[in-house]
Design an enzyme around this catalytic site. Sequence first.
Site, PDB file in Angstrom:
ATOM      1  N   HIS A   1      -2.631 -19.057  56.583  1.00 29.01           N
ATOM      2  CA  HIS A   1      -1.822 -19.686  55.531  1.00 29.01           C
ATOM      3  C   HIS A   1      -0.371 -19.790  55.998  1.00 29.01           C
ATOM      4  O   HIS A   1       0.142 -18.882  56.666  1.00 29.01           O
ATOM      5  CB  HIS A   1      -1.899 -18.875  54.235  1.00 29.01           C
ATOM      6  CG  HIS A   1      -1.296 -19.600  53.076  1.00 29.01           C
ATOM      7  ND1 HIS A   1       0.068 -19.637  52.857  1.00 29.01           N
ATOM      8  CD2 HIS A   1      -1.852 -20.363  52.118  1.00 29.01           C
ATOM      9  CE1 HIS A   1       0.308 -20.379  51.792  1.00 29.01           C
ATOM     10  NE2 HIS A   1      -0.845 -20.833  51.323  1.00 29.01           N
TER      11      HIS A   1
ATOM     12  N   GLU B   1      -2.881 -28.118  55.124  1.00 25.55           N
ATOM     13  CA  GLU B   1      -1.759 -27.785  54.252  1.00 25.55           C
ATOM     14  C   GLU B   1      -0.435 -28.001  54.981  1.00 25.55           C
ATOM     15  O   GLU B   1       0.035 -27.100  55.692  1.00 25.55           O
ATOM     16  CB  GLU B   1      -1.843 -26.314  53.821  1.00 25.55           C
ATOM     17  CG  GLU B   1      -3.074 -25.987  53.002  1.00 25.55           C
ATOM     18  CD  GLU B   1      -2.801 -24.853  52.029  1.00 25.55           C
ATOM     19  OE1 GLU B   1      -3.078 -25.037  50.846  1.00 25.55           O
ATOM     20  OE2 GLU B   1      -2.283 -23.807  52.443  1.00 25.55           O
TER      21      GLU B   1
HETATM   22  P1  PGA Z   1       0.951 -24.629  46.105  1.00 25.45           P
HETATM   23  O1  PGA Z   1       0.313 -23.638  47.199  1.00 25.45           O
HETATM   24  O2  PGA Z   1      -0.205 -25.314  45.435  1.00 25.45           O
HETATM   25  O3  PGA Z   1       1.703 -23.724  45.186  1.00 25.45           O
HETATM   26  O4  PGA Z   1       1.811 -25.589  46.851  1.00 25.45           O
HETATM   27  C1  PGA Z   1      -0.742 -24.052  48.007  1.00 25.45           C
HETATM   28  C2  PGA Z   1      -1.201 -22.913  48.847  1.00 25.45           C
HETATM   29  O5  PGA Z   1      -0.501 -21.901  48.926  1.00 25.45           O
HETATM   30  O6  PGA Z   1      -2.264 -22.961  49.445  1.00 25.45           O
END
Ligand code: PGA
Length: 250
Positions: free
Chosen positions: A94, A165
């Site tokens: 992450h 992401e």
């Molecule tokens: P968020 O976080 O939806 O608050 O942008 C996404 C994540 O941490 O995977």
Amino acid sequence: MKILAANWKMYLGAAEALQLAGAYRRLAETEPRIEFIVAPSTPWLVPVKDEWRARPKNLFLAAQSGRAEASGAYTGDTSIAQYRGVVDYCLVGHSERRRYHHEQGRIIQDQLAAVFAAGLRPIYCFGEQTGRAVRNVATELIAPLDVEIRDLTTAQLASLVFAYEPAWAIGSGKEAAADYVDTMVRAVRTHLAKRYEVPQATVLYGGSVNDDNSRDLTALPTLDGFLVGGASLHIKSMATIAKGFHTRYS
Ligand code: PGA
């Protein structure tokens, strides 16, 4: 089956976490065609598991991070091996772990190996760590991904959940535009098919997804679902996002 993964990050006290866990159980019961994966903070994993004693088949528990070493003198840390029997999934890579704990490259390779060794499934988060959108997909997106997944077998890659992401979209309130996500995820899918013989990887998008903006992203056939952070603390938001999949695919 579409996937809705919830990352509760370092939010919620015990009572709130248990209450929300109960709400997720009920949501999973009413949306049997969506797989829900919930990642609470470490202290609430076992209480949430207990709360879900009679959980529906489409509801799973995830750890947010873990050390690759099975055991050792690492005060305050939890090893991925220690999650065996507790969770089904473990997040790896992450962007907040990359940023605050410098986890990348070799560390991620070892964590991915440890997740499989523990009999769990990784949710492997990848994506540009820069504050801007990718300009060169091969060098900025694919090359770092290759380093981190190169030791995995085809079977492991097929059971891994990829979560695209972009760091700039996480927690910023600025989700990536659907056509941008589509382009990035297509490039990754093509690469996984060609280089690793994984033509049907599971790929989620994460980064400021909420009930207001999920519609365009939900429409993308390249995505298998979302990894949701902030909005996952609100069951109504998750129910609305889930309904979007439901109306679209049933
Ligand atoms: P968020 O976080 O939806 O608050 O942008 C996404 C994540 O941490 O995977």
